[in-house]
Design a protein around this motif. Sequence first.
Motif, PDB file in Angstrom:
ATOM      1  N   ALA A 222      78.594 -35.559   6.208  1.00 51.28           N
ATOM      2  CA  ALA A 222      77.337 -34.807   6.438  1.00 51.28           C
ATOM      3  C   ALA A 222      76.910 -34.928   7.944  1.00 51.28           C
ATOM      4  N   ALA A 223      77.093 -36.210   8.356  1.00 48.50           N
ATOM      5  CA  ALA A 223      76.585 -36.428   9.890  1.00 48.50           C
ATOM      6  C   ALA A 223      77.552 -35.412  10.619  1.00 48.50           C
ATOM      7  N   LYS A 224      78.964 -35.675  10.470  1.00 45.72           N
ATOM      8  CA  LYS A 224      79.801 -34.767  11.202  1.00 45.72           C
ATOM      9  C   LYS A 224      79.614 -33.219  11.163  1.00 45.72           C
ATOM     10  N   VAL A 225      78.920 -32.785  10.109  1.00 45.58           N
ATOM     11  CA  VAL A 225      78.558 -31.336   9.975  1.00 45.58           C
ATOM     12  C   VAL A 225      77.714 -31.116  11.011  1.00 45.58           C
ATOM     13  N   GLU A 226      76.389 -31.992  10.920  1.00 47.57           N
ATOM     14  CA  GLU A 226      75.140 -31.712  11.630  1.00 47.57           C
ATOM     15  C   GLU A 226      75.518 -31.905  13.094  1.00 47.57           C
ATOM     16  N   ILE A 227      76.313 -32.886  13.459  1.00 49.82           N
ATOM     17  CA  ILE A 227      76.764 -33.205  14.898  1.00 49.82           C
ATOM     18  C   ILE A 227      78.096 -32.768  15.387  1.00 49.82           C
ATOM     19  N   PRO A 228      78.131 -31.588  15.961  1.00 54.03           N
ATOM     20  CA  PRO A 228      79.611 -30.898  16.049  1.00 54.03           C
ATOM     21  C   PRO A 228      80.392 -31.885  17.078  1.00 54.03           C
ATOM     22  N   GLU A 229      79.973 -32.703  17.904  1.00 56.99           N
ATOM     23  CA  GLU A 229      80.728 -33.445  18.707  1.00 56.99           C
ATOM     24  C   GLU A 229      81.593 -34.698  18.119  1.00 56.99           C
ATOM     25  N   LEU A 230      81.352 -34.993  16.698  1.00 54.05           N
ATOM     26  CA  LEU A 230      81.740 -35.811  15.849  1.00 54.05           C
ATOM     27  C   LEU A 230      82.689 -35.317  15.079  1.00 54.05           C
ATOM     28  N   ALA A 231      82.956 -33.934  14.907  1.00 52.91           N
ATOM     29  CA  ALA A 231      83.999 -33.081  14.126  1.00 52.91           C
ATOM     30  C   ALA A 231      85.316 -33.705  14.313  1.00 52.91           C
ATOM     31  N   GLY A 232      85.677 -34.156  15.549  1.00 54.58           N
ATOM     32  CA  GLY A 232      87.248 -34.370  15.832  1.00 54.58           C
ATOM     33  C   GLY A 232      87.372 -36.026  15.827  1.00 54.58           C
ATOM     34  N   VAL A 233      86.296 -36.725  15.710  1.00 50.17           N
ATOM     35  CA  VAL A 233      86.657 -38.140  15.633  1.00 50.17           C
ATOM     36  C   VAL A 233      87.076 -38.512  14.292  1.00 50.17           C
ATOM     37  N   GLN A 234      88.091 -39.659  14.478  1.00 52.38           N
ATOM     38  CA  GLN A 234      88.799 -39.847  13.191  1.00 52.38           C
ATOM     39  C   GLN A 234      87.731 -41.297  13.136  1.00 52.38           C
ATOM     40  N   HIS A 235      87.594 -41.175  11.541  1.00 47.55           N
ATOM     41  CA  HIS A 235      87.132 -42.516  11.101  1.00 47.55           C
ATOM     42  C   HIS A 235      88.147 -43.519  10.464  1.00 47.55           C
ATOM     43  N   VAL A 236      87.836 -44.822  10.936  1.00 42.61           N
ATOM     44  CA  VAL A 236      88.772 -46.070  10.443  1.00 42.61           C
ATOM     45  C   VAL A 236      87.525 -46.467   9.432  1.00 42.61           C
ATOM     46  N   PHE A 237      88.290 -46.854   8.241  1.00 46.53           N
ATOM     47  CA  PHE A 237      87.714 -47.480   7.234  1.00 46.53           C
ATOM     48  C   PHE A 237      87.695 -48.998   7.521  1.00 46.53           C
ATOM     49  N   VAL A 238      86.607 -49.720   7.362  1.00 50.71           N
ATOM     50  CA  VAL A 238      86.545 -51.083   7.370  1.00 50.71           C
ATOM     51  C   VAL A 238      86.454 -51.900   6.217  1.00 50.71           C
TER      52      VAL A 238
END
Length: 106
Positions: free
Chosen positions: A6-22
């Motif tokens: 949901a945050a990635k949708v609101e902030i376009p700069e985060l769209a290409g960021v890969q998320h690493v699950f901890v």
Amino acid sequence: MRSYPAAKVEIPELAGVQHVFVKAAARVNSRAENSHQPTRERERRMRGFRDSQRTRAFLSSFGPIRQHFALKRHLLRASLYRKHLAARFASWHKLTNVTQSPSTAW
């Protein structure tokens, strides 16, 4: 976290960021917590002291007394440990004028 899409949708700069699950499982923080155990034990013992002056008075006399009886047990054979401890108790009884051990007084 589940809210990241949901945050990635609101902030376009985060769209290409890969998320690493901890991994957030139980006992992940155990190593850090275990290193604090001696400190926590001292804190539990010190809770009984309400007055700081009485605490200082007790600790100023307790430290040297404890050091007198604290032998490096892991460096001594059992027979040598008993011999050293007996000598230290004898000097303690001589210093404090105690004629019998507390365990035999009862």
